[in-house]
Design an enzyme around this catalytic site. Structure first.
Site, PDB file in Angstrom:
ATOM      1  N   GLY A  19       0.806  -1.216   0.000  1.00  0.00           N
ATOM      2  CA  GLY A  19       0.000   0.000   0.000  1.00  0.00           C
ATOM      3  C   GLY A  19       0.842   1.271   0.000  1.00  0.00           C
ATOM      4  CB  ILE A  20       0.195   4.522   1.660  1.00  0.00           C
ATOM      5  CG1 ILE A  20      -1.106   4.935   0.941  1.00  0.00           C
ATOM      6  CG2 ILE A  20       1.011   5.744   2.060  1.00  0.00           C
ATOM      7  CD1 ILE A  20      -2.082   5.724   1.815  1.00  0.00           C
ATOM      8  CG  ASP A  39       3.579  -4.833   6.961  1.00  0.00           C
ATOM      9  OD1 ASP A  39       2.693  -5.616   7.372  1.00  0.00           O
ATOM     10  OD2 ASP A  39       3.325  -3.862   6.233  1.00  0.00           O
ATOM     11  CG  ASP A  63       1.158  -6.455  16.080  1.00  0.00           C
ATOM     12  OD1 ASP A  63       0.862  -5.246  16.037  1.00  0.00           O
ATOM     13  OD2 ASP A  63       0.354  -7.344  16.419  1.00  0.00           O
ATOM     14  CB  VAL A  64       2.874  -0.915  15.127  1.00  0.00           C
ATOM     15  CG1 VAL A  64       3.771  -0.785  13.913  1.00  0.00           C
ATOM     16  CG2 VAL A  64       1.392  -0.928  14.735  1.00  0.00           C
ATOM     17  CE1 TYR A 158      -8.015   4.945   9.285  1.00  0.00           C
ATOM     18  CE2 TYR A 158      -9.336   6.738   8.394  1.00  0.00           C
ATOM     19  CZ  TYR A 158      -8.160   6.015   8.423  1.00  0.00           C
ATOM     20  OH  TYR A 158      -7.118   6.375   7.601  1.00  0.00           O
ATOM     21  CE  LYS A 162      -5.046   6.767  10.335  1.00  0.00           C
ATOM     22  NZ  LYS A 162      -3.618   6.419  10.292  1.00  0.00           N
ATOM     23  N   PRO A 188      -3.459  12.243   4.326  1.00  0.00           N
ATOM     24  CG  PRO A 188      -2.563  10.135   3.911  1.00  0.00           C
ATOM     25  CD  PRO A 188      -2.992  11.047   5.025  1.00  0.00           C
TER      26      PRO A 188
HETATM   27  N1  NAD Z   1      -5.780   4.575   1.575  1.00  0.00           N
HETATM   28  C1  NAD Z   1      -6.372   5.681   2.013  1.00  0.00           C
HETATM   29  O1  NAD Z   1      -7.348   6.193   1.427  1.00  0.00           O
HETATM   30  C2  NAD Z   1      -5.848   6.390   3.226  1.00  0.00           C
HETATM   31  C3  NAD Z   1      -6.254   7.715   3.458  1.00  0.00           C
HETATM   32  C4  NAD Z   1      -5.780   8.377   4.589  1.00  0.00           C
HETATM   33  C5  NAD Z   1      -4.901   7.748   5.443  1.00  0.00           C
HETATM   34  N2  NAD Z   1      -4.521   6.468   5.175  1.00  0.00           N
HETATM   35  C6  NAD Z   1      -3.594   5.844   6.121  1.00  0.00           C
HETATM   36  O2  NAD Z   1      -2.427   5.437   5.435  1.00  0.00           O
HETATM   37  C7  NAD Z   1      -1.868   4.282   6.064  1.00  0.00           C
HETATM   38  C8  NAD Z   1      -1.697   3.163   5.045  1.00  0.00           C
HETATM   39  O3  NAD Z   1      -2.942   2.909   4.427  1.00  0.00           O
HETATM   40  P1  NAD Z   1      -3.083   1.913   3.181  1.00  0.00           P
HETATM   41  O4  NAD Z   1      -4.302   2.348   2.435  1.00  0.00           O
HETATM   42  O5  NAD Z   1      -1.777   1.794   2.461  1.00  0.00           O
HETATM   43  O6  NAD Z   1      -3.417   0.552   3.940  1.00  0.00           O
HETATM   44  P2  NAD Z   1      -3.140  -0.959   3.499  1.00  0.00           P
HETATM   45  O7  NAD Z   1      -4.172  -1.740   4.240  1.00  0.00           O
HETATM   46  O8  NAD Z   1      -3.083  -1.060   2.002  1.00  0.00           O
HETATM   47  O9  NAD Z   1      -1.693  -1.252   4.101  1.00  0.00           O
HETATM   48  C9  NAD Z   1      -1.483  -1.228   5.483  1.00  0.00           C
HETATM   49  C10 NAD Z   1      -0.182  -1.933   5.800  1.00  0.00           C
HETATM   50  O10 NAD Z   1      -0.010  -1.885   7.225  1.00  0.00           O
HETATM   51  C11 NAD Z   1       0.273  -3.187   7.711  1.00  0.00           C
HETATM   52  N3  NAD Z   1      -0.233  -3.314   9.076  1.00  0.00           N
HETATM   53  C12 NAD Z   1      -1.510  -3.331   9.501  1.00  0.00           C
HETATM   54  N4  NAD Z   1      -1.578  -3.499  10.827  1.00  0.00           N
HETATM   55  C13 NAD Z   1      -0.287  -3.585  11.276  1.00  0.00           C
HETATM   56  C14 NAD Z   1       0.315  -3.761  12.542  1.00  0.00           C
HETATM   57  N5  NAD Z   1      -0.424  -3.929  13.660  1.00  0.00           N
HETATM   58  N6  NAD Z   1       1.660  -3.796  12.616  1.00  0.00           N
HETATM   59  C15 NAD Z   1       2.427  -3.671  11.504  1.00  0.00           C
HETATM   60  N7  NAD Z   1       1.913  -3.502  10.281  1.00  0.00           N
HETATM   61  C16 NAD Z   1       0.573  -3.461  10.160  1.00  0.00           C
HETATM   62  C17 NAD Z   1      -0.424  -4.135   6.738  1.00  0.00           C
HETATM   63  O11 NAD Z   1       0.133  -5.437   6.785  1.00  0.00           O
HETATM   64  C18 NAD Z   1      -0.190  -3.409   5.405  1.00  0.00           C
HETATM   65  O12 NAD Z   1       1.052  -3.769   4.835  1.00  0.00           O
HETATM   66  C19 NAD Z   1      -2.822   3.913   7.210  1.00  0.00           C
HETATM   67  O13 NAD Z   1      -2.362   4.485   8.416  1.00  0.00           O
HETATM   68  C20 NAD Z   1      -4.129   4.576   6.778  1.00  0.00           C
HETATM   69  O14 NAD Z   1      -4.972   4.862   7.867  1.00  0.00           O
HETATM   70  C21 NAD Z   1      -4.971   5.776   4.099  1.00  0.00           C
END
Ligand code: NAD
Length: 254
Positions: A19-20, A39, A63-64, A158, A162, A188
């Site tokens: 992801g991001i 991760d 795991d965070v 959620y 945040k 974001p």
């Molecule tokens: N995608 C969006 O629209 C969006 C918008 C605003 C903010 N965000 C934030 O951006 C961040 C990433 O979002 P994303 O869309 O890439 O999510 P995603 O679900 O695609 O990826 C999340 C990643 O975090 C890892 N993860 C989850 N729980 C974990 C834990 N306890 N310990 C370690 N790793 C863990 C997962 O394995 C995964 O690799 C998040 O904090 C999300 O809240 C996302």
């Protein structure tokens, strides 16, 4: 002749395997950071993808929400690359959420989201700050969300989590300024990450987000966040702390 070092600074990206987080990890590695991808899953295989492209990266399963894992994550970074300059608190629960009215969210769901999205950054910071203090410098960059700035229905746990990340950013900045450590957030907008695409969230939310709220009416992609991250991680932002920057195509104006 000895091979010259491929990196200048060291960064940990939590949730960096996909992801991001993965896009941010790659961007940092391409900009002379040695990157530790932390991760719960696929950390090392994702780091391997970066190494195949000649970049400096390692993966660590973490795991965070675990004190042991977050301590180990920082020790691993310091042992592998000799220090820690930047912590990117990106891991979060978002794409696995089931959208629902607030009164249908169970206490257990509420606690799970809070645990990963707020306890997680707290434990990572507790683990990382001693190494940064030892150097008299550091950068913490938290990934927040514009959903908490605008208010968004059906994800009260959620958006509340945040909102806490923004408060955490401001208060921690006050505590760490004298250590030369800055703490900032990137908020974001709705971003087409791997998780969003895989879970069908885009079909449910994408068109509404684009048409109703963005000045720049196109999809947001993870790469849109790279400029802000490199800025908050680098020397140019040394006198900026406690801030939240909305990167959302001009939806929220702070
Ligand atoms: N995608 C969006 O629209 C969006 C918008 C605003 C903010 N965000 C934030 O951006 C961040 C990433 O979002 P994303 O869309 O890439 O999510 P995603 O679900 O695609 O990826 C999340 C990643 O975090 C890892 N993860 C989850 N729980 C974990 C834990 N306890 N310990 C370690 N790793 C863990 C997962 O394995 C995964 O690799 C998040 O904090 C999300 O809240 C996302």
């Amino acid at each position: 002749m000895a091979e010259s070092k491929k990196y200048d600074r060291v960064a940990i990206v939590t949730g960096g395997a996909s992801g991001i987080g993965f896009v941010l990890a790659r961007a940092m590695a391409e900009n002379r950071y040695a990157v530790v991808i932390a991760d719960m899953q696929n950390a090392e295989s994702s780091a391997e993808k970066l190494r195949r492209d000649g970049l400096s990266a390692v993966g660590v399963k973490a795991d965070v929400t675990s004190v042991e894992d977050t301590t180990n994550m920082v020790e691993f970074a310091v042992k592998t690359f000799g220090g820690l300059d930047v912590l990117v608190n990106n891991a979060g629960i978002f794409t696995s959420l089931t959208l629902k009215p607030f009164d249908q969210i169970s206490p257990a769901e509420w606690m799970k989201v809070m645990e990963v999205n707020t306890l997680g950054p707290f434990l990572c910071v507790k683990a990382a700050v001693p190494s940064m203090r030892a150097r008299g410098a550091g950068r913490v960059v938290n990934i927040a969300s514009t959903s908490q700035l605008k208010g968004a229905p059906y994800m009260l746990h959620y958006t509340s989590s945040k909102g806490a990340v923004v408060a955490f950013t401001r208060s921690l900045a006050r505590e760490l300024g004298s250590d030369g450590i800055t703490v900032n957030s990137i908020a974001p907008g709705f971003t087409l990450s791997d998780g969003v695409l895989a879970t069908g969230m885009e079909e449910k939310m994408g068109d509404v987000v684009r048409r109703t709220s963005r000045s720049i009416q196109r999809d947001q992609v993870p790469a849109d966040l790279v400029g802000a991250l490199l800025f908050f991680s680098g020397h140019g932002s040394a006198f900026i702390t406690g801030q939240t920057l909305a990167v959302d195509g001009g939806s929220v104006f702070l």
